[in-house]
Design a protein around this motif. Sequence first.
Motif, mmCIF file in Angstrom:
data_model
loop_
_atom_site.group_PDB
_atom_site.id
_atom_site.type_symbol
_atom_site.label_atom_id
_atom_site.label_comp_id
_atom_site.label_asym_id
_atom_site.label_seq_id
_atom_site.Cartn_x
_atom_site.Cartn_y
_atom_site.Cartn_z
ATOM 1 N N MET A 1 0.855 -1.171 0.000
ATOM 2 C CA MET A 1 0.000 0.000 0.000
ATOM 3 C C MET A 1 0.899 1.232 0.000
ATOM 4 N N SER A 2 0.616 2.151 -0.903
ATOM 5 C CA SER A 2 1.456 3.345 -0.992
ATOM 6 C C SER A 2 1.089 4.346 0.093
ATOM 7 N N ASP A 4 0.012 7.264 -0.098
ATOM 8 C CA ASP A 4 -1.136 8.137 -0.342
ATOM 9 C C ASP A 4 -2.461 7.370 -0.250
ATOM 10 N N GLN A 5 -2.418 6.111 0.128
ATOM 11 C CA GLN A 5 -3.625 5.313 0.295
ATOM 12 C C GLN A 5 -3.985 5.216 1.773
ATOM 13 N N TRP A 6 -5.291 5.216 2.039
ATOM 14 C CA TRP A 6 -5.779 5.222 3.411
ATOM 15 C C TRP A 6 -6.699 4.036 3.681
ATOM 16 N N ASP A 49 -10.831 9.645 0.873
ATOM 17 C CA ASP A 49 -11.019 8.708 -0.233
ATOM 18 C C ASP A 49 -10.242 7.405 0.017
ATOM 19 N N PRO A 50 -10.583 6.666 1.076
ATOM 20 C CA PRO A 50 -9.802 5.489 1.458
ATOM 21 C C PRO A 50 -9.874 4.357 0.435
ATOM 22 N N SER A 51 -8.818 3.563 0.408
ATOM 23 C CA SER A 51 -8.764 2.396 -0.463
ATOM 24 C C SER A 51 -9.524 1.213 0.135
#
Length: 77
Positions: A1-2, A4-6, A49-51
């Motif tokens: 998971m990068s 910038d991902q939540w 804007d979570p993944s």
Amino acid sequence: MSNDQWILIIDDEEDLARLMETVLHKEGIPNIITAGTIADGWAKFQKFDPSLVLLDIMLPDGEGYDLCNAFHLYGRR
């Protein structure tokens, strides 16, 4: 998971939410946010804007199923 991902955890049981957050941090996932109500969860969903969303079904201000439906409709925009 990068970076910038939540991941968004929506659960009104603070101990359980904290446990999930701790486990995910230990697995190397840095970006975790929590909410304890549908209203707070919806606001954080729109902001971050979570993944992935880990969603409790029984929340103090409604059912998680309704929020799940709102997520689905939001994604269609």
